[in-house]
Design a protein around this motif. Structure first.
Motif, PDB file in Angstrom:
ATOM      1  N   ALA A  92       0.838  -1.206   0.000  1.00  0.00           N
ATOM      2  CA  ALA A  92       0.000   0.000   0.000  1.00  0.00           C
ATOM      3  C   ALA A  92       0.870   1.252   0.000  1.00  0.00           C
ATOM      4  O   ALA A  92       0.590   2.208  -0.732  1.00  0.00           O
ATOM      5  N   VAL A  93       1.926   1.243   0.799  1.00  0.00           N
ATOM      6  CA  VAL A  93       2.825   2.405   0.857  1.00  0.00           C
ATOM      7  C   VAL A  93       3.517   2.597  -0.491  1.00  0.00           C
ATOM      8  O   VAL A  93       3.595   3.720  -1.008  1.00  0.00           O
ATOM      9  N   THR A  94       3.989   1.532  -1.087  1.00  0.00           N
ATOM     10  CA  THR A  94       4.656   1.620  -2.381  1.00  0.00           C
ATOM     11  C   THR A  94       3.690   2.109  -3.459  1.00  0.00           C
ATOM     12  O   THR A  94       4.057   2.922  -4.304  1.00  0.00           O
ATOM     13  N   SER A  95       2.453   1.643  -3.400  1.00  0.00           N
ATOM     14  CA  SER A  95       1.455   1.994  -4.409  1.00  0.00           C
ATOM     15  C   SER A  95       0.962   3.435  -4.276  1.00  0.00           C
ATOM     16  O   SER A  95       0.547   4.038  -5.256  1.00  0.00           O
ATOM     17  N   ASP A  96       0.983   3.956  -3.063  1.00  0.00           N
ATOM     18  CA  ASP A  96       0.484   5.320  -2.817  1.00  0.00           C
ATOM     19  C   ASP A  96       1.355   5.976  -1.745  1.00  0.00           C
ATOM     20  O   ASP A  96       0.901   6.267  -0.646  1.00  0.00           O
ATOM     21  N   SER A  97       2.609   6.195  -2.106  1.00  0.00           N
ATOM     22  CA  SER A  97       3.609   6.679  -1.131  1.00  0.00           C
ATOM     23  C   SER A  97       3.355   8.094  -0.636  1.00  0.00           C
ATOM     24  O   SER A  97       3.936   8.511   0.361  1.00  0.00           O
TER      25      SER A  97
END
Length: 167
Positions: A92-97
Motif C-alpha cells: 500500500a505504501v509503495t502503491s500510494d507513497s
C-alpha cells in the motif's frame, strides 16, 4: 443455478470492498488495539480486500494482519500472519507513497511491532513525512485519524504534538 445463488448470497453476506466504509474501519482500528475480539471482527470485515482495492483499505488490512499475529497460536502462525500483514502494508505504501494516512498506519504498526520482527526501519521517515504533509490532507476523517494517532504516539515529542494541537 443453486451455486450462482449461493455465490451471490455469500458475496452479499461477506461484503465487498466497495461496501466497506473507510471511516468505520478507522474507528474500528483505533478500538482494536489490545482487544483480540475487535481485531478478529475487523479482520473479518477486511477479509475480501485485495491489492486491487483502495490502497487505504489494503493498508488497514495489512495492519490488522500484523495485529492478528499477536493472538495466533504458535510461532509459525505468528510469523506468517505478521509477514503477510507487512507485505500488504508495504504494498500500500509503495502503491500510494504520498498518502499520509497510509504512512501513519505503517508508523503505528512499526511503533508497536516487537523488536524481534525488525520492522521498525521507516519510523523516522514516516514521522517526517506526516509532519511535512499533514496540512495538505483534504480528507477530514483521515486528518482526524492522523492527528489522533500523533497525539497518542510516543514517536512524536511534545513540540511535534503541539503542531497538531492547533490544527
Amino acid at each position: 443455478m443453486k451455486i450462482s445463488y449461493l455465490l451471490i448470497l455469500l458475496s452479499l453476506t461477506l461484503g465487498t470492498p466497495s461496501q466497506i466504509d473507510v471511516s468505520e474501519v478507522r474507528t474500528a482500528y483505533i478500538k482494536a488495539s489490545g482487544d483480540e475480539q475487535a481485531v478478529e471482527q475487523l479482520n473479518s470485515k477486511l477479509i475480501s480486500v485485495t491489492t486491487t482495492d483502495d490502497k487505504v483499505l489494503v493498508a488497514y488490512k495489512g495492519a490488522v494482519g500484523t495485529m492478528m499475529a499477536k493472538y495466533a497460536k504458535g510461532l509459525k502462525d505468528k510469523k506468517s500472519l505478521f509477514k503477510e500483514g507487512v507485505s500488504l502494508l508495504d504494498y500500500a505504501v509503495t502503491s500510494d507513497s504520498l498518502n499520509v494516512e497510509i504512512r501513519c498506519i505503517r508508523l503505528s504498526v512499526q511503533e508497536n511491532a516487537p523488536k524481534i520482527t525488525g520492522y521498525k526501519k521507516n519510523i523516522d521517515d514516516d514521522k517526517a513525512f506526516i509532519l511535512k504533509n499533514y496540512n495538505s490532507m483534504t480528507d477530514e476523517g483521515a486528518k482526524k485519524f492522523v492527528k489522533g494517532y500523533a497525539l497518542r504516539s510516543k514517536v512524536f515529542n511534545d513540540n511535534e504534538r503541539q503542531l497538531f494541537q492547533g490544527l
